[in-house]
Design a protein around this motif. Structure first.
Motif, PDB file in Angstrom:
ATOM      1  N   THR A 270     -12.482 -14.271  -2.285  1.00  0.00           N
ATOM      2  CA  THR A 270     -11.554 -13.919  -1.210  1.00  0.00           C
ATOM      3  C   THR A 270     -10.302 -14.777  -1.346  1.00  0.00           C
ATOM      4  OG1 THR A 270     -13.341 -13.306   0.295  1.00  0.00           O
ATOM      5  CG2 THR A 270     -11.209 -13.834   1.283  1.00  0.00           C
ATOM      6  N   ILE A 271      -9.156 -14.112  -1.418  1.00  0.00           N
ATOM      7  CA  ILE A 271      -7.883 -14.800  -1.652  1.00  0.00           C
ATOM      8  C   ILE A 271      -7.022 -14.683  -0.401  1.00  0.00           C
ATOM      9  CG2 ILE A 271      -5.799 -14.846  -3.078  1.00  0.00           C
ATOM     10  CD1 ILE A 271      -7.584 -13.415  -5.245  1.00  0.00           C
ATOM     11  N   LYS A 272      -6.601 -15.814   0.124  1.00  0.00           N
ATOM     12  CA  LYS A 272      -5.728 -15.845   1.295  1.00  0.00           C
ATOM     13  C   LYS A 272      -4.276 -15.685   0.850  1.00  0.00           C
ATOM     14  CE  LYS A 272      -8.578 -16.773   4.782  1.00  0.00           C
ATOM     15  NZ  LYS A 272      -8.634 -15.953   6.025  1.00  0.00           N
ATOM     16  N   VAL A 273      -3.524 -14.860   1.541  1.00  0.00           N
ATOM     17  CA  VAL A 273      -2.108 -14.676   1.226  1.00  0.00           C
ATOM     18  C   VAL A 273      -1.275 -14.719   2.503  1.00  0.00           C
ATOM     19  CG1 VAL A 273      -2.361 -13.388  -0.932  1.00  0.00           C
ATOM     20  CG2 VAL A 273      -2.452 -12.160   1.232  1.00  0.00           C
ATOM     21  N   ASP A 274      -0.132 -15.371   2.397  1.00  0.00           N
ATOM     22  CA  ASP A 274       0.822 -15.409   3.508  1.00  0.00           C
ATOM     23  C   ASP A 274       2.042 -14.598   3.078  1.00  0.00           C
ATOM     24  OD1 ASP A 274       2.529 -15.949   5.578  1.00  0.00           O
ATOM     25  OD2 ASP A 274       2.920 -18.036   5.012  1.00  0.00           O
ATOM     26  N   VAL A 275       2.035 -13.336   3.420  1.00  0.00           N
ATOM     27  CA  VAL A 275       3.085 -12.418   2.960  1.00  0.00           C
ATOM     28  C   VAL A 275       3.606 -11.604   4.138  1.00  0.00           C
ATOM     29  CG1 VAL A 275       3.637 -10.482   1.439  1.00  0.00           C
ATOM     30  CG2 VAL A 275       2.007 -12.211   0.686  1.00  0.00           C
ATOM     31  N   ARG A 276       4.913 -11.546   4.240  1.00  0.00           N
ATOM     32  CA  ARG A 276       5.510 -10.649   5.231  1.00  0.00           C
ATOM     33  C   ARG A 276       5.661  -9.269   4.594  1.00  0.00           C
ATOM     34  NH1 ARG A 276      11.114 -11.144   8.623  1.00  0.00           N
ATOM     35  NH2 ARG A 276      10.530  -9.622  10.194  1.00  0.00           N
ATOM     36  N   ILE A 277       5.245  -8.238   5.320  1.00  0.00           N
ATOM     37  CA  ILE A 277       5.288  -6.879   4.789  1.00  0.00           C
ATOM     38  C   ILE A 277       6.413  -6.085   5.456  1.00  0.00           C
ATOM     39  CG2 ILE A 277       4.049  -4.683   4.590  1.00  0.00           C
ATOM     40  CD1 ILE A 277       1.455  -6.289   4.425  1.00  0.00           C
ATOM     41  N   ILE A 278       7.268  -5.523   4.598  1.00  0.00           N
ATOM     42  CA  ILE A 278       8.272  -4.560   5.046  1.00  0.00           C
ATOM     43  C   ILE A 278       7.962  -3.255   4.320  1.00  0.00           C
ATOM     44  CG2 ILE A 278      10.729  -3.992   5.211  1.00  0.00           C
ATOM     45  CD1 ILE A 278      11.347  -6.964   4.923  1.00  0.00           C
ATOM     46  N   ALA A 279       7.743  -2.204   5.063  1.00  0.00           N
ATOM     47  CA  ALA A 279       7.415  -0.903   4.461  1.00  0.00           C
ATOM     48  C   ALA A 279       8.518   0.090   4.778  1.00  0.00           C
ATOM     49  CB  ALA A 279       6.077  -0.399   4.985  1.00  0.00           C
ATOM     50  N   ALA A 280       8.630   1.109   3.936  1.00  0.00           N
ATOM     51  CA  ALA A 280       9.649   2.141   4.155  1.00  0.00           C
ATOM     52  C   ALA A 280       9.107   3.499   3.732  1.00  0.00           C
ATOM     53  CB  ALA A 280      10.918   1.814   3.369  1.00  0.00           C
ATOM     54  N   THR A 281       9.584   4.530   4.392  1.00  0.00           N
ATOM     55  CA  THR A 281       9.167   5.886   4.046  1.00  0.00           C
ATOM     56  C   THR A 281      10.184   6.899   4.551  1.00  0.00           C
ATOM     57  OG1 THR A 281       7.376   7.511   4.218  1.00  0.00           O
ATOM     58  CG2 THR A 281       7.814   6.162   6.162  1.00  0.00           C
ATOM     59  N   ASN A 282      10.247   8.044   3.852  1.00  0.00           N
ATOM     60  CA  ASN A 282      11.045   9.160   4.366  1.00  0.00           C
ATOM     61  C   ASN A 282      10.143  10.247   4.923  1.00  0.00           C
ATOM     62  OD1 ASN A 282       9.956  10.299   2.076  1.00  0.00           O
ATOM     63  ND2 ASN A 282      11.883  10.481   0.971  1.00  0.00           N
ATOM     64  N   LYS A 283       8.846   9.928   5.037  1.00  0.00           N
ATOM     65  CA  LYS A 283       7.878  10.888   5.553  1.00  0.00           C
ATOM     66  C   LYS A 283       7.580  10.636   7.028  1.00  0.00           C
ATOM     67  CE  LYS A 283       5.496  12.070   1.278  1.00  0.00           C
ATOM     68  NZ  LYS A 283       4.172  12.275   0.631  1.00  0.00           N
ATOM     69  N   ASP A 284       7.023  11.636   7.683  1.00  0.00           N
ATOM     70  CA  ASP A 284       6.596  11.518   9.074  1.00  0.00           C
ATOM     71  C   ASP A 284       5.154  11.010   9.071  1.00  0.00           C
ATOM     72  OD1 ASP A 284       5.755  11.813  11.680  1.00  0.00           O
ATOM     73  OD2 ASP A 284       6.694  13.766  11.973  1.00  0.00           O
ATOM     74  N   LEU A 285       4.989   9.690   9.197  1.00  0.00           N
ATOM     75  CA  LEU A 285       3.654   9.101   9.097  1.00  0.00           C
ATOM     76  C   LEU A 285       2.740   9.548  10.231  1.00  0.00           C
ATOM     77  CD1 LEU A 285       4.225   5.431   7.844  1.00  0.00           C
ATOM     78  CD2 LEU A 285       3.726   7.496   6.531  1.00  0.00           C
ATOM     79  N   MET A 286       3.283   9.741  11.418  1.00  0.00           N
ATOM     80  CA  MET A 286       2.451  10.184  12.537  1.00  0.00           C
ATOM     81  C   MET A 286       1.896  11.586  12.268  1.00  0.00           C
ATOM     82  SD  MET A 286       0.828   9.710  15.215  1.00  0.00           S
ATOM     83  CE  MET A 286       1.383   8.097  15.756  1.00  0.00           C
ATOM     84  N   LYS A 287       2.707  12.423  11.654  1.00  0.00           N
ATOM     85  CA  LYS A 287       2.219  13.748  11.271  1.00  0.00           C
ATOM     86  C   LYS A 287       1.115  13.618  10.237  1.00  0.00           C
ATOM     87  CE  LYS A 287       3.728  18.156   9.270  1.00  0.00           C
ATOM     88  NZ  LYS A 287       4.843  18.895   8.621  1.00  0.00           N
ATOM     89  N   MET A 288       1.279  12.685   9.298  1.00  0.00           N
ATOM     90  CA  MET A 288       0.254  12.451   8.279  1.00  0.00           C
ATOM     91  C   MET A 288      -1.040  11.918   8.905  1.00  0.00           C
ATOM     92  SD  MET A 288       2.458  10.836   5.103  1.00  0.00           S
ATOM     93  CE  MET A 288       0.999  10.697   4.052  1.00  0.00           C
ATOM     94  N   VAL A 289      -0.892  11.116   9.959  1.00  0.00           N
ATOM     95  CA  VAL A 289      -2.071  10.614  10.687  1.00  0.00           C
ATOM     96  C   VAL A 289      -2.853  11.787  11.270  1.00  0.00           C
ATOM     97  CG1 VAL A 289      -2.826   9.330  12.737  1.00  0.00           C
ATOM     98  CG2 VAL A 289      -1.141   8.319  11.191  1.00  0.00           C
ATOM     99  N   LYS A 290      -2.137  12.706  11.906  1.00  0.00           N
ATOM    100  CA  LYS A 290      -2.777  13.880  12.518  1.00  0.00           C
ATOM    101  C   LYS A 290      -3.444  14.773  11.474  1.00  0.00           C
ATOM    102  CE  LYS A 290       0.388  13.930  16.466  1.00  0.00           C
ATOM    103  NZ  LYS A 290       1.517  14.637  17.124  1.00  0.00           N
ATOM    104  N   GLU A 291      -2.875  14.756  10.261  1.00  0.00           N
ATOM    105  CA  GLU A 291      -3.441  15.577   9.183  1.00  0.00           C
ATOM    106  C   GLU A 291      -4.557  14.855   8.430  1.00  0.00           C
ATOM    107  OE1 GLU A 291       0.027  16.312   6.882  1.00  0.00           O
ATOM    108  OE2 GLU A 291       0.739  17.992   8.122  1.00  0.00           O
ATOM    109  N   GLY A 292      -4.836  13.612   8.810  1.00  0.00           N
ATOM    110  CA  GLY A 292      -5.887  12.843   8.161  1.00  0.00           C
ATOM    111  C   GLY A 292      -5.491  12.245   6.827  1.00  0.00           C
ATOM    112  N   LYS A 293      -4.193  12.189   6.549  1.00  0.00           N
ATOM    113  CA  LYS A 293      -3.716  11.672   5.267  1.00  0.00           C
ATOM    114  C   LYS A 293      -3.290  10.208   5.345  1.00  0.00           C
ATOM    115  CE  LYS A 293      -1.991  16.212   3.822  1.00  0.00           C
ATOM    116  NZ  LYS A 293      -0.774  17.001   3.475  1.00  0.00           N
ATOM    117  N   PHE A 294      -3.187   9.688   6.564  1.00  0.00           N
ATOM    118  CA  PHE A 294      -2.770   8.293   6.740  1.00  0.00           C
ATOM    119  C   PHE A 294      -3.555   7.703   7.896  1.00  0.00           C
ATOM    120  CE2 PHE A 294       0.022   4.660   7.362  1.00  0.00           C
ATOM    121  CZ  PHE A 294       0.492   4.408   6.063  1.00  0.00           C
ATOM    122  N   ARG A 295      -4.092   6.495   7.674  1.00  0.00           N
ATOM    123  CA  ARG A 295      -4.933   5.863   8.696  1.00  0.00           C
ATOM    124  C   ARG A 295      -4.125   5.522   9.943  1.00  0.00           C
ATOM    125  NH1 ARG A 295      -9.975   3.499   7.040  1.00  0.00           N
ATOM    126  NH2 ARG A 295      -9.755   2.233   8.922  1.00  0.00           N
TER     127      ARG A 295
END
Length: 451
Positions: A270-295
């Motif tokens: 188990t490896i501990k990491v201290d990383v700040r995450i910045i994510a980006a997308t041009n997709k509608d993630l909430m729509k993908m959530v409803k479709e079961g494609k994104f947690r």
């Protein structure tokens, strides 16, 4: 010429050190006590401080504390009596880069001075490169529209925090620039900044790239490999096109966000990491959530600070600034004189939809600079797809007798196909529709594309 400040109440010691360093090319400044050392640092800003522990009025430790508080980048070597290790350690805690015990070998001191000045040179180089990167990536956000100002206001507020950021917006709006601005204006700016385009990596390699793998984890894993998250430890990782990651990788990413830990592919550690995450997308993630494609749980973990970048067509006030910025950029790159833009050409650019956003505008300006025979951009020199939209749509008047809409649509599709040598992708772009929508209409109107 490097400046060295020697602070010691023993005149013989100062004389000996000055004599030993006279051929090394340094400028030597001296002080006989701690207070004088503090004043000399203020006046001369030396590259290195050699400071003795025991001095009248103020000892070396007290002086060093004061100097490091007000001039934190000052490099110092503490000179101590032989065997006084505890004091030396305390000096290192305060900020001394090294210590040397009296009596010392003068050649040993020379080596320590060179090492310290090498560190100063590397530190200055890092500061310079960081500032250059900050100027190139963190501040080159062109525009004064209300929408962009709102985005930059959020960036200013969020940069100093550790919060996870989700940047959304159409392709070409500048999501990476916003991510850069957040990192380079944060307290992690001098630490690693790792960028990953999740959509550009094959699905079977993405997991290994992000989390690393152990030797023998799979066919071809002949050595242990550190993943991008390990390389970004204490820094920032930018996950572009986050909507492209599969559910298996989503589970591992969720664990990092929740527990700040991970395991390499094929590993048990188990490896501990201290990383700040910045994510980006041009997709509608909430729509993908409803479709079961994104947690759903991952979506909410990523969406702590949402930043939505408006498309260029909603930032018309920025088009003029961006246009002149790109004109200046490419004219310099190509060694051309400064370009001018007619009012009519600028108005046409402002009224174009820019479905490819800033990236499309930049490409158009680069093309104009390369192909233009003089240094004036007129409306007539603009690409036909821009003129077509502006000239044909804005000036179209519905005749009193009416029209057959399907015939008009069929005719426009045929014109677009002929104008692009029957390239369906380019034709769809000309018409402002998707390629699938174009194919549907080609079949609907039975248009012959075998040319």
């Amino acid at each position: 010429m490097k400046k060295i400040l020697i602070a010691d109440d023993e005149k013989n010691m100062i004389w000996a050190i000055k004599r030993a360093l006279k051929d090394e090319g340094y400028t030597i400044i001296t002080a006989s006590n701690g207070k004088e050392a503090i004043e000399s640092v203020k006046i001369h800003e030396p590259d290195l401080l050699l400071i003795d522990l025991k001095m009248p009025e103020m000892n070396g430790l007290e002086a060093l504390k004061n100097i490091k508080k007000n001039f934190p980048n000052t490099l110092a070597i503490m000179m101590t009596a032989h065997g006084n290790v505890e004091t030396a350690i305390e000096a290192m805690k305060i900020g001394a880069i090294d210590y040397i015990s009296k009596p010392f070998d003068i050649e040993e001191l020379k080596i320590q001075i060179r090492k310290a000045l090498d560190i100063r040179k590397m530190s200055d180089t890092i500061d310079y490169l960081t500032e250059e990167l900050k100027n190139k990536t963190g501040k080159r956000i062109i525009g004064e529209s209300k929408g962009l100002k709102n985005v930059l206001n959020i960036v200013d507020k969020v940069a100093e925090s550790k919060a996870t950021v989700l940047i959304t917006g159409e392709s070409g709006t500048g999501k990476e620039l916003i991510a850069n601005a957040i990192h380079y204006n944060s307290d992690r700016a001098k630490n690693p900044y790792i960028k990953v385009n999740c959509g550009a990596l094959p699905e079977n390699l993405l997991e290994s790239e992000l989390f690393g793998h152990e030797k023998g984890a799979f066919t071809g894993a002949i050595n242990k490999k550190l993943g991008r998250f390990e390389r970004a430890d204490n820094g920032t990782i930018f996950l572009d096109e986050i909507g492209e990651i599969n559910l298996n990788v989503q589970v591992k990413l969720l664990r990092i966000l929740q527990e700040r830990e991970m395991e390499r592919v094929g590993g048990v550690e188990t490896i501990k990491v201290d990383v700040r995450i910045i994510a980006a997308t041009n997709k509608d993630l909430m729509k993908m959530v409803k479709e079961g494609k994104f947690r759903e749980d991952l979506y909410y973990r990523l969406n702590v600070i949402p930043i939505e970048i408006p498309p260029l067509r909603e930032r018309k006030d920025d088009i003029k600034l961006l246009t002149y910025y790109f004109l200046n950029k490419y004219s310099k790159e190509l060694g051309r004189k400064e370009f001018k833009l007619t009012d009519e050409a600028l108005d046409t650019l402002k009224n174009y939809e820019w479905r490819g956003n800033i990236r499309e505008l930049e490409n158009v300006i680069e093309r104009l600079v390369i192909l233009s025979e003089d240094n004036v951009i007129t409306k007539e020199k603009l690409p036909k797809e821009i003129l077509y939209i502006k000239g044909q749509i804005d000036n179209f008047k519905l005749p009193s007798s009416g029209i057959n809409l399907e015939e008009v649509e069929r005719n426009l599709i045929t014109q677009a196909l002929e104008a692009t040598s029957f390239n369906q992708t380019k034709s769809a772009k000309l018409l402002g529709i998707t390629r699938h929508a174009l194919i549907y209409r080609i079949e609907k109107y039975n248009i012959d594309t075998r040319k």
